[in-house]
Design a protein around this motif. Structure first.
Motif, PDB file in Angstrom:
ATOM      1  N   CYS A 202     -59.261  58.709  25.961  1.00 27.01           N
ATOM      2  CA  CYS A 202     -59.351  58.214  24.589  1.00 27.01           C
ATOM      3  C   CYS A 202     -60.618  58.765  23.941  1.00 27.01           C
ATOM      4  CB  CYS A 202     -59.360  56.686  24.594  1.00 27.01           C
ATOM      5  SG  CYS A 202     -59.350  55.973  22.952  1.00 27.01           S
ATOM      6  N   SER A 203     -60.506  59.911  23.296  1.00 24.45           N
ATOM      7  CA  SER A 203     -61.640  60.490  22.582  1.00 24.45           C
ATOM      8  C   SER A 203     -61.728  59.896  21.182  1.00 24.45           C
ATOM      9  CB  SER A 203     -61.487  62.009  22.508  1.00 24.45           C
ATOM     10  OG  SER A 203     -60.327  62.347  21.763  1.00 24.45           O
ATOM     11  N   TYR A 204     -62.878  60.093  20.537  1.00 21.99           N
ATOM     12  CA  TYR A 204     -63.053  59.490  19.220  1.00 21.99           C
ATOM     13  C   TYR A 204     -62.092  60.097  18.205  1.00 21.99           C
ATOM     14  CZ  TYR A 204     -65.481  63.312  16.798  1.00 21.99           C
ATOM     15  OH  TYR A 204     -65.786  64.497  16.178  1.00 21.99           O
ATOM     16  N   GLU A 205     -61.698  61.389  18.400  1.00 26.08           N
ATOM     17  CA  GLU A 205     -60.761  62.001  17.460  1.00 26.08           C
ATOM     18  C   GLU A 205     -59.402  61.309  17.503  1.00 26.08           C
ATOM     19  OE1 GLU A 205     -62.408  63.595  19.925  1.00 26.08           O
ATOM     20  OE2 GLU A 205     -62.790  65.697  19.395  1.00 26.08           O
ATOM     21  N   LEU A 206     -58.970  60.910  18.685  1.00 28.65           N
ATOM     22  CA  LEU A 206     -57.692  60.220  18.808  1.00 28.65           C
ATOM     23  C   LEU A 206     -57.755  58.836  18.179  1.00 28.65           C
ATOM     24  CD1 LEU A 206     -56.719  61.285  22.437  1.00 28.65           C
ATOM     25  CD2 LEU A 206     -55.941  62.267  20.274  1.00 28.65           C
ATOM     26  N   VAL A 207     -58.888  58.168  18.317  1.00 31.51           N
ATOM     27  CA  VAL A 207     -59.087  56.885  17.638  1.00 31.51           C
ATOM     28  C   VAL A 207     -58.981  57.076  16.134  1.00 31.51           C
ATOM     29  CG1 VAL A 207     -60.849  55.169  17.048  1.00 31.51           C
ATOM     30  CG2 VAL A 207     -60.402  55.742  19.444  1.00 31.51           C
ATOM     31  N   GLU A 208     -59.609  58.124  15.612  1.00 29.01           N
ATOM     32  CA  GLU A 208     -59.569  58.355  14.174  1.00 29.01           C
ATOM     33  C   GLU A 208     -58.150  58.640  13.698  1.00 29.01           C
ATOM     34  OE1 GLU A 208     -62.496  61.055  12.756  1.00 29.01           O
ATOM     35  OE2 GLU A 208     -64.149  59.773  13.410  1.00 29.01           O
ATOM     36  N   LYS A 209     -57.406  59.443  14.453  1.00 32.88           N
ATOM     37  CA  LYS A 209     -56.015  59.721  14.076  1.00 32.88           C
ATOM     38  C   LYS A 209     -55.200  58.431  14.060  1.00 32.88           C
ATOM     39  CE  LYS A 209     -56.111  64.402  16.052  1.00 32.88           C
ATOM     40  NZ  LYS A 209     -56.026  65.184  14.811  1.00 32.88           N
ATOM     41  N   ALA A 210     -55.420  57.569  15.049  1.00 31.84           N
ATOM     42  CA  ALA A 210     -54.692  56.299  15.113  1.00 31.84           C
ATOM     43  C   ALA A 210     -55.036  55.407  13.929  1.00 31.84           C
ATOM     44  CB  ALA A 210     -54.994  55.589  16.427  1.00 31.84           C
ATOM     45  N   ALA A 211     -56.317  55.307  13.613  1.00 28.77           N
ATOM     46  CA  ALA A 211     -56.736  54.455  12.495  1.00 28.77           C
ATOM     47  C   ALA A 211     -56.175  54.972  11.178  1.00 28.77           C
ATOM     48  CB  ALA A 211     -58.258  54.369  12.443  1.00 28.77           C
ATOM     49  N   LEU A 212     -56.231  56.283  10.967  1.00 28.03           N
ATOM     50  CA  LEU A 212     -55.718  56.860   9.725  1.00 28.03           C
ATOM     51  C   LEU A 212     -54.205  56.695   9.614  1.00 28.03           C
ATOM     52  CD1 LEU A 212     -57.921  60.064   9.655  1.00 28.03           C
ATOM     53  CD2 LEU A 212     -57.978  58.211   7.977  1.00 28.03           C
ATOM     54  N   ALA A 213     -53.526  56.586  10.757  1.00 23.92           N
ATOM     55  CA  ALA A 213     -52.078  56.359  10.763  1.00 23.92           C
ATOM     56  C   ALA A 213     -51.735  54.873  10.758  1.00 23.92           C
ATOM     57  CB  ALA A 213     -51.449  57.026  11.982  1.00 23.92           C
ATOM     58  N   ASP A 214     -52.747  54.009  10.651  1.00 23.81           N
ATOM     59  CA  ASP A 214     -52.559  52.551  10.627  1.00 23.81           C
ATOM     60  C   ASP A 214     -51.799  52.074  11.863  1.00 23.81           C
ATOM     61  OD1 ASP A 214     -53.225  50.169   9.391  1.00 23.81           O
ATOM     62  OD2 ASP A 214     -51.368  50.048   8.249  1.00 23.81           O
ATOM     63  N   CYS A 215     -52.183  52.626  13.011  1.00 28.57           N
ATOM     64  CA  CYS A 215     -51.556  52.253  14.285  1.00 28.57           C
ATOM     65  C   CYS A 215     -52.096  50.901  14.754  1.00 28.57           C
ATOM     66  CB  CYS A 215     -51.858  53.338  15.317  1.00 28.57           C
ATOM     67  SG  CYS A 215     -51.219  53.007  16.968  1.00 28.57           S
ATOM     68  N   PRO A 216     -51.240  49.964  15.133  1.00 26.32           N
ATOM     69  CA  PRO A 216     -51.719  48.626  15.470  1.00 26.32           C
ATOM     70  C   PRO A 216     -52.353  48.498  16.853  1.00 26.32           C
ATOM     71  CG  PRO A 216     -49.337  48.713  15.658  1.00 26.32           C
ATOM     72  CD  PRO A 216     -49.762  50.030  15.072  1.00 26.32           C
ATOM     73  N   LEU A 217     -52.088  49.456  17.744  1.00 23.99           N
ATOM     74  CA  LEU A 217     -52.618  49.382  19.108  1.00 23.99           C
ATOM     75  C   LEU A 217     -52.551  50.773  19.709  1.00 23.99           C
ATOM     76  CD1 LEU A 217     -53.548  47.774  21.691  1.00 23.99           C
ATOM     77  CD2 LEU A 217     -51.104  47.494  22.213  1.00 23.99           C
ATOM     78  N   LEU A 218     -53.660  51.218  20.319  1.00 23.50           N
ATOM     79  CA  LEU A 218     -53.707  52.525  20.967  1.00 23.50           C
ATOM     80  C   LEU A 218     -53.869  52.323  22.467  1.00 23.50           C
ATOM     81  CD1 LEU A 218     -53.809  55.613  20.734  1.00 23.50           C
ATOM     82  CD2 LEU A 218     -56.301  55.417  20.425  1.00 23.50           C
ATOM     83  N   VAL A 219     -52.947  52.883  23.236  1.00 24.38           N
ATOM     84  CA  VAL A 219     -52.961  52.775  24.699  1.00 24.38           C
ATOM     85  C   VAL A 219     -53.120  54.173  25.270  1.00 24.38           C
ATOM     86  CG1 VAL A 219     -51.698  52.021  26.747  1.00 24.38           C
ATOM     87  CG2 VAL A 219     -51.420  50.789  24.586  1.00 24.38           C
ATOM     88  N   THR A 220     -54.121  54.354  26.144  1.00 23.30           N
ATOM     89  CA  THR A 220     -54.347  55.663  26.758  1.00 23.30           C
ATOM     90  C   THR A 220     -54.448  55.525  28.265  1.00 23.30           C
ATOM     91  OG1 THR A 220     -56.770  55.568  26.611  1.00 23.30           O
ATOM     92  CG2 THR A 220     -55.590  56.453  24.710  1.00 23.30           C
ATOM     93  N   ILE A 221     -54.079  56.612  28.941  1.00 24.84           N
ATOM     94  CA  ILE A 221     -54.068  56.604  30.408  1.00 24.84           C
ATOM     95  C   ILE A 221     -55.477  56.596  30.977  1.00 24.84           C
ATOM     96  CG2 ILE A 221     -53.323  57.889  32.449  1.00 24.84           C
ATOM     97  CD1 ILE A 221     -51.058  56.659  30.829  1.00 24.84           C
ATOM     98  N   SER A 222     -56.412  57.252  30.282  1.00 22.52           N
ATOM     99  CA  SER A 222     -57.778  57.355  30.784  1.00 22.52           C
ATOM    100  C   SER A 222     -58.731  56.538  29.929  1.00 22.52           C
ATOM    101  CB  SER A 222     -58.221  58.821  30.814  1.00 22.52           C
ATOM    102  OG  SER A 222     -58.383  59.257  32.128  1.00 22.52           O
ATOM    103  N   ALA A 223     -60.010  56.616  30.265  1.00 23.13           N
ATOM    104  CA  ALA A 223     -61.013  55.767  29.624  1.00 23.13           C
ATOM    105  C   ALA A 223     -61.436  56.317  28.272  1.00 23.13           C
ATOM    106  CB  ALA A 223     -62.233  55.648  30.528  1.00 23.13           C
ATOM    107  N   PRO A 224     -61.968  55.443  27.399  1.00 24.30           N
ATOM    108  CA  PRO A 224     -62.530  55.915  26.127  1.00 24.30           C
ATOM    109  C   PRO A 224     -63.973  56.354  26.311  1.00 24.30           C
ATOM    110  CG  PRO A 224     -62.661  53.533  26.220  1.00 24.30           C
ATOM    111  CD  PRO A 224     -61.988  53.980  27.503  1.00 24.30           C
ATOM    112  N   THR A 225     -64.461  57.176  25.410  1.00 25.83           N
ATOM    113  CA  THR A 225     -65.891  57.413  25.325  1.00 25.83           C
ATOM    114  C   THR A 225     -66.518  56.233  24.581  1.00 25.83           C
ATOM    115  OG1 THR A 225     -65.730  58.573  23.207  1.00 25.83           O
ATOM    116  CG2 THR A 225     -65.504  59.909  25.210  1.00 25.83           C
TER     117      THR A 225
END
Length: 257
Positions: A202-225
């Motif tokens: 879970c990189s910060y870029e993926l978080v930003e893409k999720a937020a901009l897409a108004d995603c209600p929950l982001l689930v990733t296989i590995s850890a976030p930074t």
């Protein structure tokens, strides 16, 4: 492609293994070059739509992009036209991209551009932990490219019941998520109480893409930074990380979990 398979015991065998495609995809807007992505040359229209949303060149309220795809020996050229009222956004972003290209992020203006505030997530998931475990168990069945090559990431839209509704694959984790978001935008679908499941860290870029897409929950296989977790908290985006068959790591407020 032919390889030699070596074993610890000294054995050698010839194997023919398929490899994932990775080519340069040049994206143009309104006739001007904007970016070159190294990506799997499939679902290119979805990729351009999602990338354009992530770059904030259009919003979900704007008309969908028409993308002309031209394949050449050197790669792919994807030409898109932005609506007239988004021209200023394009010119502003091109100006920042031009300064970024020479030495990375240089100068206070570019640093502020890189860390622009994210919109608050307004949607809510209805999925529970059982739905997440169900999706994790099924994800592999929806990854034909990775099954064949072992070299592709997946981004999945998962329903509130844990059923996988849509998947996009790419050699790049960012590209896969852009393709998924773009495909959903082009189909006119929203998250419908579900969530996004990514086969990556879970990189910060993926978080930003999720937020901009108004995603209600982001689930990733590995850890976030740390930055990813901080950006998600600022946007009100719940994260589930280190998602495995036996445990999940939750950060943020996801009431249904």
């Amino acid at each position: 492609m032919n390889f030699s398979r070596l074993t610890p015991g000294g054995g050698t065998a010839a194997v023919d293994r398929p490899l994932a495609e990775e080519v340069p995809i040049a994206i143009e807007y309104n006739g001007a070059g904007y970016a070159v992505l190294m990506a799997t040359p499939a679902d290119i229209g979805d990729l351009v739509q999602g990338f354009t949303l992530a770059e904030r060149l259009v919003t979900h309220d704007d008309a969908l992009l028409e993308v002309d795809v031209h394949r050449t020996e050197a790669g792919v050229i994807a030409r898109a036209t932005l609506p007239p009222h988004r021209t200023d956004a394009l010119l502003d972003r091109v100006r920042h991209c031009a300064s970024d290209s020479s030495c990375g992020l240089c100068g206070i203006e570019n640093l502020e551009q890189a860390m622009r505030p994210l919109p608050r997530v307004t949607t809510r998931t209805r999925a529970d932990r059982a739905a997440i475990f169900r999706a994790l168990a099924a994800l592999g069945d929806h990854q034909p490219l990775n099954a064949a090559t072992g070299a592709a990431h997946a981004a999945a839209w998962v329903g509130a019941d844990g059923a996988i509704r849509l998947v996009r694959e790419d050699v790049g984790r960012h590209n896969a998520f852009d393709k998924l978001i773009g495909a959903m935008a082009r189909a006119g679908t929203d998250w419908d109480g579900g969530f996004a499941l990514l086969s990556s860290r879970c990189s910060y870029e993926l978080v930003e893409k999720a937020a901009l897409a108004d995603c209600p929950l982001l689930v990733t296989i590995s850890a976030p930074t740390r930055l990813a977790a901080e950006r998600a908290e600022a946007a009100g985006l719940p994260l589930v990380a280190l998602a495995r068959s036996d445990a999940l790591l939750l950060r943020g407020n996801a009431v249904a979990l």
